[in-house]
Design a protein around this motif. Sequence first.
Motif, short mmCIF file in Angstrom:
data_model
loop_
_atom_site.label_atom_id
_atom_site.label_comp_id
_atom_site.label_asym_id
_atom_site.label_seq_id
_atom_site.Cartn_x
_atom_site.Cartn_y
_atom_site.Cartn_z
N ILE A 44 0.90 -1.21 -0.01
CA ILE A 44 0.14 -0.15 0.02
C ILE A 44 0.99 1.23 0.08
N ILE A 45 1.96 1.21 0.89
CA ILE A 45 2.79 2.25 0.81
C ILE A 45 3.60 2.57 -0.65
N ARG A 46 4.11 1.40 -1.17
CA ARG A 46 4.37 1.41 -2.57
C ARG A 46 3.44 1.98 -3.44
N ASN A 47 2.29 1.60 -3.46
CA ASN A 47 1.37 2.20 -4.59
C ASN A 47 0.88 3.79 -4.23
N SER A 48 1.41 4.22 -2.96
CA SER A 48 0.86 5.57 -2.48
C SER A 48 2.14 6.62 -2.77
N MET A 49 3.27 6.03 -3.43
CA MET A 49 4.26 6.73 -3.71
C MET A 49 4.11 7.91 -4.67
N PRO A 50 4.86 9.15 -4.53
CA PRO A 50 5.69 9.56 -3.59
C PRO A 50 5.21 9.60 -2.17
N ILE A 51 5.92 9.47 -1.20
CA ILE A 51 5.83 9.61 0.14
C ILE A 51 6.56 10.50 0.90
N ASP A 52 6.38 11.57 1.55
CA ASP A 52 7.46 12.44 2.23
C ASP A 52 7.82 12.21 3.80
N LEU A 53 6.76 11.27 4.15
CA LEU A 53 6.88 11.01 5.78
C LEU A 53 6.08 9.83 5.92
N ILE A 54 6.22 8.97 7.01
CA ILE A 54 5.63 7.93 7.61
C ILE A 54 5.36 8.12 8.92
N LEU A 55 4.13 8.23 9.37
CA LEU A 55 3.81 8.26 10.91
C LEU A 55 3.57 6.98 11.13
N LEU A 56 3.95 6.32 12.22
CA LEU A 56 3.69 5.00 12.71
C LEU A 56 3.51 4.76 14.12
N ASP A 57 2.18 4.00 14.40
CA ASP A 57 2.01 3.81 15.63
C ASP A 57 2.71 2.60 16.22
N LEU A 58 2.95 2.39 17.49
CA LEU A 58 3.70 0.89 17.96
C LEU A 58 2.78 -0.01 18.16
N ALA A 59 1.74 0.23 18.77
CA ALA A 59 0.76 -0.72 19.19
C ALA A 59 0.04 -1.03 17.77
N LEU A 60 0.13 -1.98 17.49
CA LEU A 60 -0.89 -2.49 16.15
C LEU A 60 -1.31 -3.92 16.30
N PRO A 61 -2.16 -4.21 15.35
CA PRO A 61 -3.21 -5.44 15.62
C PRO A 61 -2.31 -6.69 15.18
N ARG A 62 -3.01 -7.76 15.79
CA ARG A 62 -2.24 -8.99 15.41
C ARG A 62 -0.92 -9.27 15.93
N GLY A 63 -0.72 -8.62 17.17
CA GLY A 63 0.74 -9.11 17.69
C GLY A 63 1.74 -8.23 16.87
N VAL A 64 1.61 -7.31 15.92
CA VAL A 64 2.59 -6.59 15.15
C VAL A 64 3.03 -5.36 15.87
N SER A 65 4.30 -5.19 16.23
CA SER A 65 4.81 -3.96 16.34
C SER A 65 5.16 -2.87 15.42
N GLY A 66 5.01 -1.63 15.77
CA GLY A 66 5.49 -0.60 15.11
C GLY A 66 6.99 -0.77 14.58
N TYR A 67 7.83 -1.34 15.42
CA TYR A 67 9.13 -1.62 15.13
C TYR A 67 9.28 -2.92 14.02
N ASP A 68 8.44 -3.77 14.06
CA ASP A 68 8.41 -4.63 13.14
C ASP A 68 8.19 -4.13 11.57
N VAL A 69 7.11 -2.96 11.57
CA VAL A 69 6.83 -2.56 10.45
C VAL A 69 8.02 -1.61 9.94
#
Length: 136
Positions: A44-69
Amino acid sequence: MLLENKRIFVIEDDSSNLAIIRTILLRQGASVPFDVWGKGTIEIIRNSMPIDLILLDLALPRGVSGYDVFDQIRSTPELDKIPVVIVTAADPSTEMVKARKKGVNGFISKPIKYGTFAHLVHNVLNGEAVWDDGVL
């Protein structure tokens, strides 16, 4: 407008927080593609390019951490140079240290402050360090 012509991708799973963030950024002229972190966020990010900045939460669903992303973003060649800022309600006294070690470009504590959020984002887009621990 402070963020005119900027494309800021938001990864946030809480609909209230997403609405607040998007409203502030849109009012400042940014376009704001987003995802709640599903299986295909990198695509989805690739398809949204160009991107100037990504804002990323740490607590995400399904046991995924923002650090993983973050690791996935940094390991994707066409995304690895986009600045990433953590936006979280997690304890800044511990998470700021982790975020710095990971090499993120900034940290903004929740709850989002209407009066300063767009300015903090603007500062990051201008190459400034932003490490907001939420203390007034």
